[in-house]
Write an enzyme that holds these catalytic residues in place. Structure first.
Site, PDB file in Angstrom:
ATOM      1  N   HIS A   1       1.180   4.997   1.239  1.00 44.54           N
ATOM      2  CA  HIS A   1       0.359   6.405   1.685  1.00 44.54           C
ATOM      3  C   HIS A   1       0.371   7.428   0.932  1.00 44.54           C
ATOM      4  O   HIS A   1       2.462   7.417   0.081  1.00 44.54           O
ATOM      5  CB  HIS A   1       1.348   6.657   2.876  1.00 44.54           C
TER       6      HIS A   1
ATOM      7  N   HIS B   1       0.596  -0.841   0.248  1.00 48.77           N
ATOM      8  CA  HIS B   1       0.289   0.402  -0.207  1.00 48.77           C
ATOM      9  C   HIS B   1       1.046   0.996  -0.150  1.00 48.77           C
ATOM     10  O   HIS B   1       2.368   1.086   0.343  1.00 48.77           O
ATOM     11  CB  HIS B   1      -1.331  -0.027   1.227  1.00 48.77           C
TER      12      HIS B   1
END
Length: 124
Positions: free
Chosen positions: A98, A96
Site C-alpha cells: 500500500h 500487495h
C-alpha cells in the site's frame, strides 16, 4: 486461479505503472485520495515470499508512484505498508504494498503512524 490481482495483471486492468516483475494500480477501496497498490506479477502470498528481484521491481514502481502522486495530489506525507497474513489484516492473498498519501488534517492526530493500528499501543 481465482485471484483478483492476477486478473488485473492479465487484463492490464487499471494499470498505473508496470515493469517486468510488478504492477501498480489505484486501490479499489482507498483510505485516502491517491491510495495505490503495487503487486508482484508472480502470484505469491506475502512480501516474505518475494525474490530480491521482485522486491527491487516493487521499489522501482513505488518511486514512480510517489513521483506521480506528488505531482497529481500534492500529499504532505505517506504511509507505506504490507499486510502479511490474515492476522495482519491481509484479505487478498496476493502480496500487495500500500502506498497511502497523507494530508495535513486527514485525521486529528497522525502521531504514532502505523502504531495506531492496534488500539492502545500508541504512546500518543
Amino acid at each position: 486461479m481465482d485471484c483478483i490481482f492476477c486478473k488485473k495483471i492479465e487484463e492490464k486492468k487499471e494499470c498505473l505503472f508496470e515493469n517486468e516483475l510488478a504492477f501498480a494500480f489505484f486501490d479499489g477501496f482507498p483510505v485516502n485520495k491517491g491510495h495505490t497498490l503495487i503487486i508482484p506479477k508472480r502470484h505469491v502470498k506475502t512480501f516474505f515470499d518475494l525474490t530480491k528481484e521482485e522486491v527491487a521491481a516493487m521499489k522501482e514502481l513505488a518511486d514512480k508512484v510517489k513521483e506521480y502522486l506528488d505531482k497529481e495530489y500534492h500529499p504532505d506525507g505517506y504511509n507505506v505498508g504490507l499486510n502479511c497474513g490474515e492476522a495482519a489484516g491481509q484479505t487478498v492473498m496476493h502480496c500487495h504494498m500500500h502506498i497511502i498519501p497523507r494530508y495535513v488534517g486527514d485525521i486529528e492526530n497522525p502521531r504514532g503512524g502505523v502504531r495506531n493500528i492496534i488500539k492502545g499501543i500508541s504512546l500518543y
